[in-house]
Design a protein around this motif. Sequence first.
Motif, PDB file in Angstrom:
ATOM      1  N   PRO A   1       1.400  -7.339  -7.461  1.00 15.83           N
ATOM      2  CA  PRO A   1       0.671  -6.561  -8.476  1.00 15.83           C
ATOM      3  C   PRO A   1       1.526  -6.121  -9.662  1.00 15.83           C
ATOM      4  O   PRO A   1       0.977  -5.675 -10.680  1.00 15.83           O
ATOM      5  CB  PRO A   1       0.164  -5.347  -7.673  1.00 15.83           C
ATOM      6  N   LEU A   2       2.833  -6.254  -9.561  1.00 12.82           N
ATOM      7  CA  LEU A   2       3.736  -5.853 -10.643  1.00 12.82           C
ATOM      8  C   LEU A   2       4.045  -6.990 -11.606  1.00 12.82           C
ATOM      9  O   LEU A   2       4.733  -6.773 -12.606  1.00 12.82           O
ATOM     10  CB  LEU A   2       5.061  -5.353 -10.042  1.00 12.82           C
ATOM     11  N   LEU A   3       3.525  -8.200 -11.328  1.00 14.91           N
ATOM     12  CA  LEU A   3       4.005  -9.402 -12.014  1.00 14.91           C
ATOM     13  C   LEU A   3       3.006  -9.977 -13.005  1.00 14.91           C
ATOM     14  O   LEU A   3       1.800  -9.753 -12.903  1.00 14.91           O
ATOM     15  CB  LEU A   3       4.343 -10.479 -10.975  1.00 14.91           C
ATOM     16  N   ASP A   4       3.559 -10.778 -13.946  1.00 10.78           N
ATOM     17  CA  ASP A   4       2.742 -11.609 -14.824  1.00 10.78           C
ATOM     18  C   ASP A   4       2.534 -12.989 -14.224  1.00 10.78           C
ATOM     19  O   ASP A   4       1.460 -13.581 -14.365  1.00 10.78           O
ATOM     20  CB  ASP A   4       3.426 -11.757 -16.197  1.00 10.78           C
ATOM     21  N   TYR A   5       3.578 -13.518 -13.575  1.00  8.72           N
ATOM     22  CA  TYR A   5       3.551 -14.870 -13.033  1.00  8.72           C
ATOM     23  C   TYR A   5       4.158 -14.857 -11.624  1.00  8.72           C
ATOM     24  O   TYR A   5       5.030 -14.049 -11.326  1.00  8.72           O
ATOM     25  CB  TYR A   5       4.364 -15.839 -13.897  1.00  8.72           C
ATOM     26  N   ALA A   6       3.694 -15.787 -10.792  1.00  8.32           N
ATOM     27  CA  ALA A   6       4.222 -15.877  -9.431  1.00  8.32           C
ATOM     28  C   ALA A   6       4.444 -17.332  -9.050  1.00  8.32           C
ATOM     29  O   ALA A   6       3.646 -18.206  -9.392  1.00  8.32           O
ATOM     30  CB  ALA A   6       3.250 -15.226  -8.443  1.00  8.32           C
ATOM     31  N   ASP A   7       5.535 -17.561  -8.340  1.00  6.03           N
ATOM     32  CA  ASP A   7       5.872 -18.881  -7.811  1.00  6.03           C
ATOM     33  C   ASP A   7       6.195 -18.694  -6.335  1.00  6.03           C
ATOM     34  O   ASP A   7       7.351 -18.574  -5.948  1.00  6.03           O
ATOM     35  CB  ASP A   7       7.064 -19.456  -8.583  1.00  6.03           C
ATOM     36  N   LEU A   8       5.146 -18.653  -5.513  1.00  4.43           N
ATOM     37  CA  LEU A   8       5.290 -18.290  -4.100  1.00  4.43           C
ATOM     38  C   LEU A   8       4.821 -19.413  -3.184  1.00  4.43           C
ATOM     39  O   LEU A   8       4.189 -19.177  -2.161  1.00  4.43           O
ATOM     40  CB  LEU A   8       4.488 -17.015  -3.796  1.00  4.43           C
ATOM     41  N   ASP A   9       5.157 -20.631  -3.535  1.00  9.66           N
ATOM     42  CA  ASP A   9       4.612 -21.783  -2.803  1.00  9.66           C
ATOM     43  C   ASP A   9       5.511 -22.283  -1.683  1.00  9.66           C
ATOM     44  O   ASP A   9       5.201 -23.271  -1.030  1.00  9.66           O
ATOM     45  CB  ASP A   9       4.340 -22.931  -3.772  1.00  9.66           C
TER      46      ASP A   9
ATOM     47  N   LYS B   1       0.823  -1.208   0.000  1.00  8.17           N
ATOM     48  CA  LYS B   1       0.000   0.000   0.000  1.00  8.17           C
ATOM     49  C   LYS B   1       0.858   1.260   0.000  1.00  8.17           C
ATOM     50  O   LYS B   1       0.496   2.272  -0.623  1.00  8.17           O
ATOM     51  CB  LYS B   1      -0.956  -0.003   1.190  1.00  8.17           C
ATOM     52  N   ILE B   2       1.986   1.206   0.668  1.00  7.35           N
ATOM     53  CA  ILE B   2       2.910   2.350   0.626  1.00  7.35           C
ATOM     54  C   ILE B   2       3.380   2.592  -0.798  1.00  7.35           C
ATOM     55  O   ILE B   2       3.576   3.736  -1.226  1.00  7.35           O
ATOM     56  CB  ILE B   2       4.094   2.111   1.579  1.00  7.35           C
ATOM     57  N   TRP B   3       3.549   1.515  -1.555  1.00  6.44           N
ATOM     58  CA  TRP B   3       3.951   1.627  -2.962  1.00  6.44           C
ATOM     59  C   TRP B   3       2.773   1.941  -3.889  1.00  6.44           C
ATOM     60  O   TRP B   3       2.952   2.013  -5.099  1.00  6.44           O
ATOM     61  CB  TRP B   3       4.594   0.321  -3.425  1.00  6.44           C
ATOM     62  N   ASN B   4       1.583   2.097  -3.329  1.00  5.16           N
ATOM     63  CA  ASN B   4       0.366   2.386  -4.108  1.00  5.16           C
ATOM     64  C   ASN B   4       0.051   1.294  -5.132  1.00  5.16           C
ATOM     65  O   ASN B   4      -0.385   1.574  -6.247  1.00  5.16           O
ATOM     66  CB  ASN B   4       0.487   3.746  -4.818  1.00  5.16           C
ATOM     67  N   LEU B   5       0.254   0.041  -4.737  1.00 10.94           N
ATOM     68  CA  LEU B   5      -0.045  -1.082  -5.607  1.00 10.94           C
ATOM     69  C   LEU B   5      -1.440  -1.621  -5.308  1.00 10.94           C
ATOM     70  O   LEU B   5      -1.869  -1.676  -4.150  1.00 10.94           O
ATOM     71  CB  LEU B   5       0.983  -2.199  -5.423  1.00 10.94           C
ATOM     72  N   ASP B   6      -2.144  -2.025  -6.359  1.00 12.52           N
ATOM     73  CA  ASP B   6      -3.495  -2.574  -6.244  1.00 12.52           C
ATOM     74  C   ASP B   6      -3.434  -4.080  -6.495  1.00 12.52           C
ATOM     75  O   ASP B   6      -3.150  -4.506  -7.612  1.00 12.52           O
ATOM     76  CB  ASP B   6      -4.424  -1.904  -7.258  1.00 12.52           C
ATOM     77  N   PRO B   7      -3.710  -4.911  -5.488  1.00  7.33           N
ATOM     78  CA  PRO B   7      -3.594  -6.362  -5.662  1.00  7.33           C
ATOM     79  C   PRO B   7      -4.790  -7.012  -6.337  1.00  7.33           C
ATOM     80  O   PRO B   7      -4.815  -8.231  -6.489  1.00  7.33           O
ATOM     81  CB  PRO B   7      -3.458  -6.856  -4.222  1.00  7.33           C
ATOM     82  N   THR B   8      -5.755  -6.239  -6.778  1.00  6.41           N
ATOM     83  CA  THR B   8      -7.010  -6.799  -7.302  1.00  6.41           C
ATOM     84  C   THR B   8      -6.771  -7.817  -8.400  1.00  6.41           C
ATOM     85  O   THR B   8      -7.377  -8.896  -8.416  1.00  6.41           O
ATOM     86  CB  THR B   8      -7.925  -5.680  -7.825  1.00  6.41           C
ATOM     87  N   ASN B   9      -5.911  -7.499  -9.339  1.00 12.57           N
ATOM     88  CA  ASN B   9      -5.680  -8.388 -10.486  1.00 12.57           C
ATOM     89  C   ASN B   9      -4.318  -9.075 -10.433  1.00 12.57           C
ATOM     90  O   ASN B   9      -3.720  -9.381 -11.471  1.00 12.57           O
ATOM     91  CB  ASN B   9      -5.813  -7.592 -11.789  1.00 12.57           C
ATOM     92  N   SER B  10      -3.830  -9.311  -9.224  1.00 17.54           N
ATOM     93  CA  SER B  10      -2.539  -9.979  -9.083  1.00 17.54           C
ATOM     94  C   SER B  10      -2.604 -11.401  -9.631  1.00 17.54           C
ATOM     95  O   SER B  10      -3.648 -12.059  -9.557  1.00 17.54           O
ATOM     96  CB  SER B  10      -2.135 -10.032  -7.608  1.00 17.54           C
ATOM     97  N   PRO B  11      -1.501 -11.902 -10.166  1.00 18.23           N
ATOM     98  CA  PRO B  11      -1.497 -13.268 -10.691  1.00 18.23           C
ATOM     99  C   PRO B  11      -1.617 -14.304  -9.575  1.00 18.23           C
ATOM    100  O   PRO B  11      -1.237 -14.057  -8.428  1.00 18.23           O
ATOM    101  CB  PRO B  11      -0.138 -13.382 -11.387  1.00 18.23           C
ATOM    102  N   LEU B  12      -2.149 -15.470  -9.935  1.00 18.66           N
ATOM    103  CA  LEU B  12      -2.174 -16.597  -9.006  1.00 18.66           C
ATOM    104  C   LEU B  12      -0.766 -17.153  -8.852  1.00 18.66           C
ATOM    105  O   LEU B  12       0.079 -17.012  -9.742  1.00 18.66           O
ATOM    106  CB  LEU B  12      -3.097 -17.695  -9.533  1.00 18.66           C
TER     107      LEU B  12
END
Length: 342
Positions: free
Chosen positions: A298-306, A115-126
């Motif tokens: 929110p800045l990404l196309d793909y995420a691998d956070l498992d 939020k400090i970076w003003n990022l919107d997680p609404t459409n973040s990748p899975l």
Amino acid sequence: MQLFFHPVDLRLNHTFTIAHDSRDVQPTLIVELRDGAYRGFGEATATRYYGITIEGMVAALEAIRDRIEAHTLADPEQFWADMHPYLEQNPFALCALDQAAWDVWAKRQGKPLYKIWNLDPTNSPLTDYTIGLDTPAQMVEKMQERPWPLYKIKLGRPEEDKDISLVQALRQHTDAVFRVDANCGWMATDAIVKSKLLRDLGVEFIEQPLPANDWEGAKQVYEQSALPIIADESCIVEADVDRCAGYFHGVNIKLTKCGGITPARRMIARARELGLQVMVGCMTESSVGISAIAQLLPLLDYADLDGAMLIANDPATGVTFDYGKVVYADENGTGTKLLLPE
């Protein structure tokens, strides 16, 4: 500020095997920066592949303890710049310190970091969920344990050419999207042929099919592959992003390898300028490291956070997961709370 270390042996739910490694326990170092009532946490795992040990990270940070503890931390980016010359040879230690700095700094501001970076997680990748190399039956069993919309499938054993038959076997048990990670295990001609077969099996992209220094082969695969090719081992530090343009369709940025959140944000911005797709991955961290990485979602196309989902003794709380969706904790900073005794 005060600097603290919390080394932890993370127990994996299953033996985790990739093309060049197999392990049941993942040693990790959680770094804490304490500023009055505020506690910031960062993490980096040990890895034989890159010669990183817990002892080496602690020694690197202990050597500059006075500099760290005397810093005002008015700006995490300046803090990173001030520490980088002393930790350039140990980016994993720098990563853990940088994550802790961003966490404690954001907690001072009373807001989640994204939020400090003003990022919107609404459409973040899975995020995907990784299935390590194993027998087909055991890999199917792992998928059935964790129904998920998106799986990363580890392939690339050099002594076996069974990659396609393995993916065919897994495909019989799920309609989920597959991603394939060969971990440098293929040659260029194999990668090109396999790309066409994997495309027909519902694979989204191939990650690092060739050895990291095979740039001639990478160019050939980039031009002839039926699937997008994402760099991992070929993209370590900031300068590598430019080098990957024209050789890969995208880059997988690992915070531990590049030195933390601070350089990762610059790498993401540069990749966008070059028209590259952007993925951020993990190194089997606990919720400490995963929650830090998740601030970039929110800045990404793909995420691998498992990473945190792969371990049985998570030493912290943070982001959680809902069928691929990353759910932020209702906490400031990166959202991490340590469960270990002080």
